[in-house]
Design a protein around this motif. Structure first.
Motif, PDB file in Angstrom:
ATOM      1  N   PRO A  34       0.794  -1.235   0.000  1.00 13.40           N
ATOM      2  CA  PRO A  34       0.000   0.000   0.000  1.00 13.40           C
ATOM      3  C   PRO A  34       0.828   1.287   0.000  1.00 13.40           C
ATOM      4  O   PRO A  34       0.390   2.288  -0.567  1.00 13.40           O
ATOM      5  N   GLY A  35       2.006   1.267   0.603  1.00  6.41           N
ATOM      6  CA  GLY A  35       2.826   2.467   0.670  1.00  6.41           C
ATOM      7  C   GLY A  35       3.824   2.622  -0.453  1.00  6.41           C
ATOM      8  O   GLY A  35       4.582   3.590  -0.493  1.00  6.41           O
ATOM      9  N   LEU A  36       3.851   1.662  -1.367  1.00  6.95           N
ATOM     10  CA  LEU A  36       4.763   1.761  -2.511  1.00  6.95           C
ATOM     11  C   LEU A  36       4.313   2.873  -3.456  1.00  6.95           C
ATOM     12  O   LEU A  36       3.110   3.101  -3.628  1.00  6.95           O
ATOM     13  N   PRO A  37       5.246   3.559  -4.086  1.00  3.16           N
ATOM     14  CA  PRO A  37       4.867   4.522  -5.121  1.00  3.16           C
ATOM     15  C   PRO A  37       4.079   3.825  -6.224  1.00  3.16           C
ATOM     16  O   PRO A  37       4.285   2.643  -6.516  1.00  3.16           O
ATOM     17  N   LYS A  38       3.164   4.557  -6.855  1.00  5.42           N
ATOM     18  CA  LYS A  38       2.324   3.964  -7.894  1.00  5.42           C
ATOM     19  C   LYS A  38       3.149   3.344  -9.006  1.00  5.42           C
ATOM     20  O   LYS A  38       2.788   2.305  -9.563  1.00  5.42           O
ATOM     21  N   ALA A  39       4.267   3.990  -9.345  1.00  5.69           N
ATOM     22  CA  ALA A  39       5.104   3.476 -10.431  1.00  5.69           C
ATOM     23  C   ALA A  39       5.599   2.076 -10.142  1.00  5.69           C
ATOM     24  O   ALA A  39       5.757   1.255 -11.057  1.00  5.69           O
ATOM     25  N   MET A  40       5.835   1.757  -8.851  1.00  6.15           N
ATOM     26  CA  MET A  40       6.313   0.430  -8.490  1.00  6.15           C
ATOM     27  C   MET A  40       5.157  -0.569  -8.430  1.00  6.15           C
ATOM     28  O   MET A  40       5.314  -1.734  -8.778  1.00  6.15           O
ATOM     29  N   ARG A  41       3.989  -0.123  -8.018  1.00  6.16           N
ATOM     30  CA  ARG A  41       2.844  -1.040  -7.893  1.00  6.16           C
ATOM     31  C   ARG A  41       2.307  -1.486  -9.258  1.00  6.16           C
ATOM     32  O   ARG A  41       1.813  -2.592  -9.403  1.00  6.16           O
ATOM     33  N   ARG A  42       2.404  -0.615 -10.244  1.00 11.45           N
ATOM     34  CA  ARG A  42       1.849  -0.972 -11.546  1.00 11.45           C
ATOM     35  C   ARG A  42       2.912  -1.436 -12.538  1.00 11.45           C
ATOM     36  O   ARG A  42       2.624  -1.662 -13.718  1.00 11.45           O
ATOM     37  N   HIS A 224      13.937   2.330   2.494  1.00  8.92           N
ATOM     38  CA  HIS A 224      12.944   1.247   2.594  1.00  8.92           C
ATOM     39  C   HIS A 224      12.252   1.227   3.940  1.00  8.92           C
ATOM     40  O   HIS A 224      11.134   0.720   4.064  1.00  8.92           O
ATOM     41  N   LYS A 225      12.870   1.790   4.975  1.00 12.02           N
ATOM     42  CA  LYS A 225      12.270   1.724   6.309  1.00 12.02           C
ATOM     43  C   LYS A 225      11.076   2.670   6.442  1.00 12.02           C
ATOM     44  O   LYS A 225      10.005   2.271   6.894  1.00 12.02           O
ATOM     45  N   THR A 226      11.236   3.924   6.077  1.00  6.92           N
ATOM     46  CA  THR A 226      10.146   4.881   6.255  1.00  6.92           C
ATOM     47  C   THR A 226       9.896   5.724   5.013  1.00  6.92           C
ATOM     48  O   THR A 226       9.121   6.681   5.071  1.00  6.92           O
ATOM     49  N   GLY A 227      10.525   5.383   3.896  1.00  7.38           N
ATOM     50  CA  GLY A 227      10.395   6.209   2.702  1.00  7.38           C
ATOM     51  C   GLY A 227       9.664   5.570   1.542  1.00  7.38           C
ATOM     52  O   GLY A 227       9.479   6.212   0.510  1.00  7.38           O
ATOM     53  N   GLY A 228       9.252   4.310   1.661  1.00  8.69           N
ATOM     54  CA  GLY A 228       8.467   3.680   0.619  1.00  8.69           C
ATOM     55  C   GLY A 228       9.246   2.943  -0.447  1.00  8.69           C
ATOM     56  O   GLY A 228       8.654   2.492  -1.434  1.00  8.69           O
ATOM     57  N   ALA A 229      10.559   2.775  -0.292  1.00 11.46           N
ATOM     58  CA  ALA A 229      11.340   2.012  -1.264  1.00 11.46           C
ATOM     59  C   ALA A 229      11.351   0.535  -0.872  1.00 11.46           C
ATOM     60  O   ALA A 229      10.834   0.142   0.177  1.00 11.46           O
ATOM     61  N   MET A 265      17.087   0.487  -7.471  1.00 12.32           N
ATOM     62  CA  MET A 265      17.387   1.880  -7.818  1.00 12.32           C
ATOM     63  C   MET A 265      16.127   2.600  -8.283  1.00 12.32           C
ATOM     64  O   MET A 265      15.902   3.766  -7.942  1.00 12.32           O
ATOM     65  N   ALA A 266      15.285   1.908  -9.055  1.00 17.18           N
ATOM     66  CA  ALA A 266      14.035   2.515  -9.497  1.00 17.18           C
ATOM     67  C   ALA A 266      13.124   2.817  -8.315  1.00 17.18           C
ATOM     68  O   ALA A 266      12.419   3.842  -8.301  1.00 17.18           O
ATOM     69  N   SER A 267      13.136   1.935  -7.317  1.00 17.88           N
ATOM     70  CA  SER A 267      12.291   2.182  -6.146  1.00 17.88           C
ATOM     71  C   SER A 267      12.760   3.412  -5.381  1.00 17.88           C
ATOM     72  O   SER A 267      11.947   4.131  -4.784  1.00 17.88           O
ATOM     73  N   LEU A 268      14.052   3.693  -5.396  1.00 15.42           N
ATOM     74  CA  LEU A 268      14.564   4.917  -4.780  1.00 15.42           C
ATOM     75  C   LEU A 268      14.082   6.147  -5.532  1.00 15.42           C
ATOM     76  O   LEU A 268      13.651   7.143  -4.931  1.00 15.42           O
ATOM     77  N   ASP A 269      14.166   6.091  -6.849  1.00 19.28           N
ATOM     78  CA  ASP A 269      13.729   7.221  -7.663  1.00 19.28           C
ATOM     79  C   ASP A 269      12.233   7.476  -7.477  1.00 19.28           C
ATOM     80  O   ASP A 269      11.793   8.614  -7.297  1.00 19.28           O
ATOM     81  N   ALA A 270      11.436   6.407  -7.499  1.00 21.38           N
ATOM     82  CA  ALA A 270       9.990   6.541  -7.328  1.00 21.38           C
ATOM     83  C   ALA A 270       9.631   7.003  -5.916  1.00 21.38           C
ATOM     84  O   ALA A 270       8.703   7.815  -5.728  1.00 21.38           O
ATOM     85  N   LYS A 273      10.106  10.785  -5.543  1.00 18.88           N
ATOM     86  CA  LYS A 273       8.992  11.556  -6.113  1.00 18.88           C
ATOM     87  C   LYS A 273       7.787  11.525  -5.177  1.00 18.88           C
ATOM     88  O   LYS A 273       7.149  12.563  -4.926  1.00 18.88           O
ATOM     89  N   GLN A 274       7.467  10.346  -4.656  1.00 22.39           N
ATOM     90  CA  GLN A 274       6.318  10.229  -3.758  1.00 22.39           C
ATOM     91  C   GLN A 274       6.512  11.058  -2.494  1.00 22.39           C
ATOM     92  O   GLN A 274       5.587  11.737  -2.033  1.00 22.39           O
ATOM     93  N   LEU A 275       7.720  11.018  -1.931  1.00 17.26           N
ATOM     94  CA  LEU A 275       8.003  11.802  -0.728  1.00 17.26           C
ATOM     95  C   LEU A 275       7.912  13.294  -1.006  1.00 17.26           C
ATOM     96  O   LEU A 275       7.401  14.065  -0.188  1.00 17.26           O
ATOM     97  N   ALA A 276       8.409  13.713  -2.162  1.00 15.39           N
ATOM     98  CA  ALA A 276       8.407  15.133  -2.501  1.00 15.39           C
ATOM     99  C   ALA A 276       6.985  15.669  -2.650  1.00 15.39           C
ATOM    100  O   ALA A 276       6.676  16.785  -2.196  1.00 15.39           O
TER     101      ALA A 276
END
Length: 487
Positions: A34-42, A224-229, A265-270, A273-276
C-alpha cells in the motif's frame, strides 16, 4: 539423502505470510504494497530486472539517468550530492568509515550503533572510541550522547578520523545532534550520521529536525524503512566538504555489488517523487493516528507509550511519534512475550521487542484499521495477564541497553584476523573476543572483536541464551560457545 526439488521453503513461507493478511507495523514502510509509489505497484518488475544497457547508465560511474535521479534526491534533502545504495545502509556506513578512518585515525561512536559498523572498522583498521549513550528512564533503552562527552572523547583521541552518531535511534529518540555538530566543527572532525530510521524527518515540521539540516557532513538513510522504497534500497547524502566525495565514491565501488539491482534503484527514484509530492500530507495523517493511538494505549492498565515527558538531557531531546514505543513492563510478561502473543493470537507483527518494550512503526503503508487493531490487541493482552500483578516477574532484568562497556584490548581488525579458538561461554572470562554478538533487533553489539570478555558480558549472554532471544554475528547461535583470540 534425496532432495525434493519441488519444495520451495522460502517461497512457501513468504506466500504464507502474505496470505494471512497480517497487520504489518514493521519495516519496510510500504506495508506489503500500500505504501509503494504507484510506479512500483503498476510496474512489470521482471521486465525492469536488467543490467547496464545503453541508456540505463551505470551506478558505479553515473552520467545519465542514475546521475539525474541521484541529483533529484540530493535536491530534496539539501545535500551536496547523493549516492544510491543497493546494499542497504550497511554499505553506506562502511564506505563512510573506510573513507574517513584508518589505523591511525580512530572512529568516535556511541555503543548503540548498529552491528554493521563492525565491517567498517575491520576494513579501515580503525580503533573504536566508544561513548556511553544516555538511557531513557522508564523504558531503559539507549538514545543519544551529549556534546560534552564527545568533546572529552575528541580531546583524548587526537587525530580522530570521524564521529558517528545515530539519529534517531531504533526507538525514534534523537539527541542534541546540532550540539555534536558544533563540537565536531571545533575539532575539525567530520560528523557521520546513521539516519537509517529518519528518511521522513525532513518532510514534516512536527518531527525532529533531520541530520543534514543540523550540520551533519554525511548521512545514510534506509529509504525502505520509512520512505516507501524496497528493502535494501538506501541512499547516502554528503553535506559539508569535510568528507571527500571521491573517497566515498571509491569506497562504494569497492564495497557495493558490481551487479546492482535496477529494481531497487528505481524504487529509490519513485520513492523520492512520492516523498516530494505526498510526504507531508501522509505524515499529517500518520501523526494524527499516532497521537490517537498513544492516547488510547496510555489508558490501558499496565501500558505506557513513550512521550516527551520521559525525555530530558542532551542525549534524549526529542522523539518521532510515528514510532510507537510501548512499555509493557507493568504487565509483567516482558516485551518478547507480548510480541509473540500479538503475532500468534492477533496477526499483528511489530518492528521489534525487547525485555520491556514493543516498537510499532507507523509508515506510508499503515492504515487506521492497522492501528486500531493494535490498540484492541494491547487491551486484550492487558486483560488476559492482569496488569499490575507481580510486575516485571518475567523480564529477567535483561536491560535493552546491554552490559557495561568491556575493556578494548586490540582493534576489531586485529582480532578479526587473528588466530581464533572456540571456548564455552562460562569459561571465557578474561579472554579477548573474536566475534561480534548482537541482540537483533535492534542489532546493538554486546561485545566486539578485540574486547575483553567480562563477568557482566557473560552474565548478559547467559540471560540472552535462557530467554531464547534472537542474536546475530555469533558463530554459535545457541550461545553455548564463543570464539576468542588464540593468544
Amino acid at each position: 539423502m534425496l532432495i525434493n526439488h519441488e519444495h520451495t521453503p522460502l517461497v512457501d513461507a513468504l506466500e504464507e505470510y502474505s496470505n494471512i493478511k497480517a497487520v504489518r507495523l514493521h519495516v519496510p514502510g510500504h506495508g506489503g504494497g500500500p505504501g509503494l509509489p504507484k510506479a512500483m505497484r503498476r510496474s512489470n518488475l521482471p521486465g525492469w530486472d536488467v543490467t547496464e544497457l545503453a541508456g540505463l547508465d551505470d551506478l558505479h560511474n553515473p552520467t545519465g539517468v542514475i546521475a539525474a535521479a541521484q541529483q533529484s534526491a540530493a535536491e530534496l534533502y539539501g545535500a551536496r550530492c547523493t549516492f544510491f545504495l543497493v546494499n542497504g545502509t550497511t554499505v553506506g556506513l562502511q564506505a563512510l568509515i573506510a573513507a574517513t578512518c584508518s589505523k591511525d585515525r580512530a572512529l568516535v561512536l556511541p555503543r548503540n550503533v548498529h552491528r554493521s559498523v563492525l565491517g567498517g572498522l575491520v576494513i579501515s583498521g580503525a580503533s573504536p572510541v566508544f561513548i556511553e549513550p544516555a538511557i531513557v528512564p522508564g523504558f531503559d533503552f539507549a538514545a543519544g550522547f551529549s556534546p560534552d562527552k564527545l568533546d572529552a572523547a575528541l580531546r583524548q583521541s587526537s587525530g580522530a578520523g570521524a564521529v558517528l552518531a545515530v539519529h534517531p535511534c531504533y526507538y525514534g529518540v534523537v539527541g542534541d545532534l546540532g550540539g555534536l555538530s558544533e563540537v565536531c566543527r571545533r575539532h575539525g572532525v567530520p560528523l557521520l550520521v546513521d539516519e537509517a530510521h529518519g528518511t521522513h524527518l525532513r518532510l514534516h515540521p512536527a518531527l525532529p529536525a533531520d541530520a543534514l539540516s543540523l550540520g551533519a557532513d554525511a548521512v545514510v538513510q534506509s529509504v525502505h524503512k520509512t520512505g516507501g522504497a524496497l528493502t535494501q534500497a538506501s541512499w547516502l547524502h554528503l553535506g559539508g566538504k569535510r568528507v571527500e566525495r571521491q573517497r566515498v565514491a571509491d569506497a562504494l565501488r569497492l564495497l557495493q555489488t558490481s551487479s546492482p539491482s535496477y529494481i531497487l534503484m528505481a524504487s529509490l527514484d519513485a520513492a523520492r517523487k512520492q516523498l516530494a509530492f505526498k510526504g507531508q500530507a501522509v505524515l499529517d495523517d500518520l501523526l494524527t493516528l499516532a497521537v490517537d493511538a498513544a492516547s488510547r494505549i496510555n489508558q490501558i492498565p499496565g501500558l505506557a507509550v513513550l512521550s516527551k515527558e520521559y525525555l530530558g538531557g542532551p542525549g534524549a531531546v526529542h522523539y518521532d511519534p510515528t514510532r510507537l514505543v510501548i512499555s509493557v513492563r507493568k504487565l509483567g510478561i516482558g516485551g518478547y512475550a507480548a510480541a509473540r502473543r500479538l503475532a500468534a493470537v492477533h496477526g499483528i507483527y511489530v518492528e521489534m521487542s525487547d525485555a520491556y518494550n514493543l516498537v510499532a512503526v507507523l509508515s506510508l503503508g499503515t492504515s487506521r484499521a492497522d492501528v486500531m487493531a493494535l490498540v484492541g490487541a494491547m487491551a486484550e493482552i492487558s486483560r488476559s495477564v492482569g496488569a499490575g500483578h507481580a510486575a516485571d516477574r518475567n523480564c529477567n532484568g535483561l536491560s535493552p541497553a546491554g552490559p557495561p562497556l568491556p575493556p578494548q584490548v586490540m582493534t576489531p581488525r586485529r582480532a578479526w584476523l587473528a588466530k581464533q579458538k572456540k571456548v564455552n561461554i562460562e569459561e571465557s572470562r578474561g579472554l579477548v573476543g573474536a566475534e561480534i554478538i548482537a541482540v537483533y533487533p535492534p542489532g546493538i553489539a554486546i561485545i566486539y572483536p578485540g574486547e575483553e570478555i567480562t563477568t557482566e558480558v557473560i552474565e548478559y549472554l547467559l540471560q540472552v541464551r535462557k530467554m531464547g532471544v534472537h542474536i546475530q554475528g555469533a558463530a554459535d547461535a545457541t550461545i553455548k560457545t564463543i570464539r576468542v583470540v588464540d593468544i
